[in-house]
Design an enzyme around this catalytic site. Sequence first.
Site, mmCIF file in Angstrom:
data_model
loop_
_atom_site.group_PDB
_atom_site.id
_atom_site.type_symbol
_atom_site.label_atom_id
_atom_site.label_comp_id
_atom_site.label_asym_id
_atom_site.label_seq_id
_atom_site.Cartn_x
_atom_site.Cartn_y
_atom_site.Cartn_z
ATOM 1 N N SER A 10 40.293 18.391 35.881
ATOM 2 C CA SER A 10 40.446 17.607 34.662
ATOM 3 C C SER A 10 39.854 16.220 34.857
ATOM 4 O O SER A 10 40.315 15.443 35.700
ATOM 5 C CB SER A 10 41.935 17.482 34.304
ATOM 6 O OG SER A 10 42.118 16.529 33.277
ATOM 7 N N HIS A 35 37.558 20.665 32.785
ATOM 8 C CA HIS A 35 38.605 20.530 31.767
ATOM 9 C C HIS A 35 38.542 19.128 31.165
ATOM 10 O O HIS A 35 38.540 18.127 31.891
ATOM 11 C CB HIS A 35 39.967 20.761 32.425
ATOM 12 C CG HIS A 35 41.100 20.837 31.453
ATOM 13 N ND1 HIS A 35 41.462 22.013 30.817
ATOM 14 C CD2 HIS A 35 41.958 19.891 31.000
ATOM 15 C CE1 HIS A 35 42.500 21.785 30.039
ATOM 16 N NE2 HIS A 35 42.818 20.504 30.123
ATOM 17 N N ASP A 37 40.390 16.678 28.334
ATOM 18 C CA ASP A 37 41.557 16.464 27.478
ATOM 19 C C ASP A 37 41.218 15.507 26.346
ATOM 20 O O ASP A 37 40.801 14.366 26.590
ATOM 21 C CB ASP A 37 42.718 15.885 28.289
ATOM 22 C CG ASP A 37 43.302 16.890 29.258
ATOM 23 O OD1 ASP A 37 43.642 17.996 28.818
ATOM 24 O OD2 ASP A 37 43.425 16.568 30.451
ATOM 25 N N MET A 39 42.907 13.567 23.235
ATOM 26 C CA MET A 39 44.215 13.178 22.706
ATOM 27 C C MET A 39 44.029 12.204 21.548
ATOM 28 O O MET A 39 43.131 11.355 21.586
ATOM 29 C CB MET A 39 45.058 12.512 23.802
ATOM 30 C CG MET A 39 45.191 13.308 25.077
ATOM 31 S SD MET A 39 46.231 12.453 26.288
ATOM 32 C CE MET A 39 45.863 13.405 27.773
ATOM 33 N N HIS A 68 40.436 20.783 25.741
ATOM 34 C CA HIS A 68 41.847 20.943 25.381
ATOM 35 C C HIS A 68 42.195 19.903 24.314
ATOM 36 O O HIS A 68 42.251 18.706 24.594
ATOM 37 C CB HIS A 68 42.691 20.758 26.650
ATOM 38 C CG HIS A 68 44.160 20.763 26.433
ATOM 39 N ND1 HIS A 68 45.051 20.271 27.365
ATOM 40 C CD2 HIS A 68 44.919 21.212 25.405
ATOM 41 C CE1 HIS A 68 46.280 20.410 26.926
ATOM 42 N NE2 HIS A 68 46.221 20.968 25.726
ATOM 43 N N MET A 70 44.582 18.046 22.174
ATOM 44 C CA MET A 70 45.957 17.620 21.937
ATOM 45 C C MET A 70 45.947 16.707 20.706
ATOM 46 O O MET A 70 46.203 15.505 20.785
ATOM 47 C CB MET A 70 46.515 16.911 23.169
ATOM 48 C CG MET A 70 46.804 17.855 24.317
ATOM 49 S SD MET A 70 47.315 17.026 25.836
ATOM 50 C CE MET A 70 45.705 16.835 26.620
ATOM 51 N N MET A 139 51.529 24.517 29.311
ATOM 52 C CA MET A 139 51.728 23.147 29.776
ATOM 53 C C MET A 139 52.919 23.120 30.726
ATOM 54 O O MET A 139 54.025 23.541 30.366
ATOM 55 C CB MET A 139 51.971 22.211 28.599
ATOM 56 C CG MET A 139 50.778 22.004 27.686
ATOM 57 S SD MET A 139 49.324 21.315 28.526
ATOM 58 C CE MET A 139 49.971 19.761 29.138
ATOM 59 N N GLY A 144 50.176 14.429 27.405
ATOM 60 C CA GLY A 144 49.925 13.060 27.000
ATOM 61 C C GLY A 144 49.476 12.137 28.109
ATOM 62 O O GLY A 144 48.781 11.164 27.854
ATOM 63 N N GLY A 146 48.317 11.974 32.550
ATOM 64 C CA GLY A 146 48.098 12.609 33.833
ATOM 65 C C GLY A 146 49.119 12.120 34.858
ATOM 66 O O GLY A 146 49.800 11.120 34.654
ATOM 67 N N GLY A 147 49.207 12.849 35.965
ATOM 68 C CA GLY A 147 50.041 12.413 37.077
ATOM 69 C C GLY A 147 51.529 12.652 36.934
ATOM 70 O O GLY A 147 52.328 12.108 37.707
ATOM 71 N N ASP A 177 48.548 23.570 33.299
ATOM 72 C CA ASP A 177 48.079 22.181 33.260
ATOM 73 C C ASP A 177 49.273 21.256 33.426
ATOM 74 O O ASP A 177 50.170 21.239 32.590
ATOM 75 C CB ASP A 177 47.372 21.928 31.923
ATOM 76 C CG ASP A 177 46.769 20.538 31.824
ATOM 77 O OD1 ASP A 177 46.903 19.743 32.772
ATOM 78 O OD2 ASP A 177 46.157 20.236 30.783
ATOM 79 N N GLY A 199 44.087 17.669 38.516
ATOM 80 C CA GLY A 199 43.654 16.303 38.276
ATOM 81 C C GLY A 199 43.659 15.483 39.544
ATOM 82 O O GLY A 199 42.702 15.481 40.311
#
Length: 226
Positions: A10, A35, A37, A39, A68, A70, A139, A144, A146-147, A177, A199
């Site tokens: 990601s 990947h 993301d 958002m 992806h 979101m 999920m 919303g 990472g980490g 993910d 990630g």
Amino acid sequence: MIPSLKFAPSILSADFTRLGTHIKEAESAGAAQIHIDVMDGRFVPNLTMGSVVIEAARRSTTLPLDVHLMIIEPDHLIPAFRRAGADIITVHLETCLHLHRTLSLIKNLGAKAGVAINPHTPASLLSEIIHMVDLVLVMTVNPGFGGQPFIHETLPKIKQVRALCEATGRAVDVSVDGGINADTIVDVTTAGANVLVVGSAVFSDKFSIQHGFDQLRGKLAGHIDG
């Protein structure tokens, strides 16, 4: 039918000052797809990449781009993401009022169609559309950011999703993910996931991208050997 294992790094965790380099390094290290993301700051409390970033990623690699979304009301943006280079477009079940129509739109544009479900969403809600999808994204954190730490209560749902996919008789990918690293990779693959969105486990200022991939593969190899 369980498809082969695939790593999908990601770029949310990549260094954006070196995005093209990081993508190329991930490809060399064995990534199967990239990947991305997207958002909107509404469905999730963060605002990230749009079609310009997808275009930049497309110029950096020939690997499939796994986008992806979101975002709420994704239908009006899906054509733009496809034009930008998205090969796989995944929408959230929770954001699509007419999910069948949205999946049909993705397929008609020539992309693979995916559906994502949040940690609180039952796998059973996929039963009416599972025949249409190429990928289900479970999920394993709340979307919303990472980490985040892995939510272990999602493991039974991965198994349920894999069973739904198996029942179609098609090789549907089950992706995970959130919090996927050396501590969780064995659990999610044992549960039936075959696409691993990673990630910070591979993009880090503490070790190289190749080292991150080697650590993950070593964990899997040790489990198989054991």
